[in-house]
Design a protein around this motif. Structure first.
Motif, PDB file in Angstrom:
ATOM      1  N   PHE A  62       1.491 -41.582   6.911  1.00 49.75           N
ATOM      2  CA  PHE A  62       1.299 -40.360   6.128  1.00 49.75           C
ATOM      3  C   PHE A  62       1.833 -39.158   6.896  1.00 49.75           C
ATOM      4  O   PHE A  62       2.457 -38.272   6.327  1.00 49.75           O
ATOM      5  N   ASP A  63       1.594 -39.128   8.207  1.00 54.06           N
ATOM      6  CA  ASP A  63       2.073 -38.006   9.027  1.00 54.06           C
ATOM      7  C   ASP A  63       3.599 -37.923   9.038  1.00 54.06           C
ATOM      8  O   ASP A  63       4.169 -36.829   9.017  1.00 54.06           O
ATOM      9  N   CYS A  66       4.619 -36.468   5.679  1.00 51.34           N
ATOM     10  CA  CYS A  66       4.335 -35.027   5.642  1.00 51.34           C
ATOM     11  C   CYS A  66       5.343 -34.237   6.476  1.00 51.34           C
ATOM     12  O   CYS A  66       5.752 -33.146   6.077  1.00 51.34           O
ATOM     13  N   LEU A  69       8.544 -33.937   4.478  1.00 43.75           N
ATOM     14  CA  LEU A  69       8.368 -32.986   3.381  1.00 43.75           C
ATOM     15  C   LEU A  69       8.306 -31.557   3.912  1.00 43.75           C
ATOM     16  O   LEU A  69       8.924 -30.645   3.357  1.00 43.75           O
ATOM     17  N   ASN A  70       7.591 -31.356   5.011  1.00 41.29           N
ATOM     18  CA  ASN A  70       7.512 -30.023   5.630  1.00 41.29           C
ATOM     19  C   ASN A  70       8.881 -29.528   6.071  1.00 41.29           C
ATOM     20  O   ASN A  70       9.181 -28.335   5.959  1.00 41.29           O
ATOM     21  N   ILE A  92       3.169 -34.109  -3.261  1.00 43.44           N
ATOM     22  CA  ILE A  92       2.494 -35.036  -2.353  1.00 43.44           C
ATOM     23  C   ILE A  92       1.740 -36.089  -3.150  1.00 43.44           C
ATOM     24  O   ILE A  92       1.865 -37.294  -2.891  1.00 43.44           O
ATOM     25  N   VAL A 118      -2.471 -26.798   0.335  1.00 44.56           N
ATOM     26  CA  VAL A 118      -1.754 -27.927   0.929  1.00 44.56           C
ATOM     27  C   VAL A 118      -2.487 -28.434   2.168  1.00 44.56           C
ATOM     28  O   VAL A 118      -2.665 -29.647   2.335  1.00 44.56           O
ATOM     29  N   ASP A 119      -2.935 -27.518   3.037  1.00 45.24           N
ATOM     30  CA  ASP A 119      -3.619 -27.924   4.268  1.00 45.24           C
ATOM     31  C   ASP A 119      -4.881 -28.734   3.971  1.00 45.24           C
ATOM     32  O   ASP A 119      -5.171 -29.721   4.656  1.00 45.24           O
ATOM     33  N   VAL A 122      -3.771 -32.241   2.736  1.00 43.30           N
ATOM     34  CA  VAL A 122      -3.251 -33.047   3.845  1.00 43.30           C
ATOM     35  C   VAL A 122      -4.396 -33.528   4.738  1.00 43.30           C
ATOM     36  O   VAL A 122      -4.463 -34.699   5.103  1.00 43.30           O
ATOM     37  N   GLN A 126      -5.337 -37.387   5.331  1.00 39.41           N
ATOM     38  CA  GLN A 126      -5.312 -37.940   6.690  1.00 39.41           C
ATOM     39  C   GLN A 126      -6.644 -38.601   7.007  1.00 39.41           C
ATOM     40  O   GLN A 126      -6.697 -39.692   7.582  1.00 39.41           O
TER      41      GLN A 126
END
Length: 159
Positions: A62-63, A66, A69-70, A92, A118-119, A122, A126
């Motif tokens: 997942f990281d 991300c 995408l970031n 996402i 978003v944070d 995420v 996670q």
């Protein structure tokens, strides 16, 4: 001409510093900016395509997903294109693997996805992924079977 040098960047200054006529310098700067504008538009189009087509793949964490995408979102921001948080959140949620299906459904049903930061999403994903039992998807299984074929283990099945 002196005042023109005061308002251009160092790169632009290097292009026009030896030009004696302001009109010629102005034409050079116009061409540079038109090319820069075209390049910027092309880069933004490429980033938009990458944003729309990115999907988390099975062997990706997942990281890692991300981070990719970031990178796209940050490159677009640096070129002046700002993606709304709601668009990133929806992207996402649409792009995750099947492992995340229960969590995605719960998020969609429990909250208005347009208001989730978003944070927060995420962090929640996670946490969810870290609590899942580790699946032992081994790539060596496929490699082992290929090695067995090379060694003739399956020869008697073919004949």
């Amino acid at each position: 001409m002196t005042t023109m040098f005061n308002v251009v960047s160092i790169e632009e200054f290097k292009m026009i510093s030896n030009v004696k006529i302001a009109h010629i310098a102005w034409n050079i700067l116009q061409i540079v900016h038109e090319v820069s504008k075209v390049v910027k538009i092309n880069k933004l189009q490429q980033l938009a395509f990458r944003f729309e087509s990115i999907r988390m793949i099975d062997d990706e964490t997942f990281d890692e997903f991300c981070a990719k995408l970031n990178d796209i979102v940050n490159f677009a921001f640096n070129l002046g294109e700002v993606y709304k948080e709601s668009k990133i959140v929806r992207k996402i949620l649409r792009s995750l693997t099947e492992d995340f299906s229960p969590k995605v459904i719960a998020k969609i049903e429990s909250k208005d996805v347009d208001t989730i930061p978003v944070d927060e999403l995420v962090g929640s994903l996670q946490s969810y992924k870290s609590n899942l039992p580790k699946t032992n998807k081994s790539k060596s299984m496929a490699l082992k079977s290929i090695d067995d074929v090379d060694e003739g283990v399956f020869d008697d099945e073919i004949t």
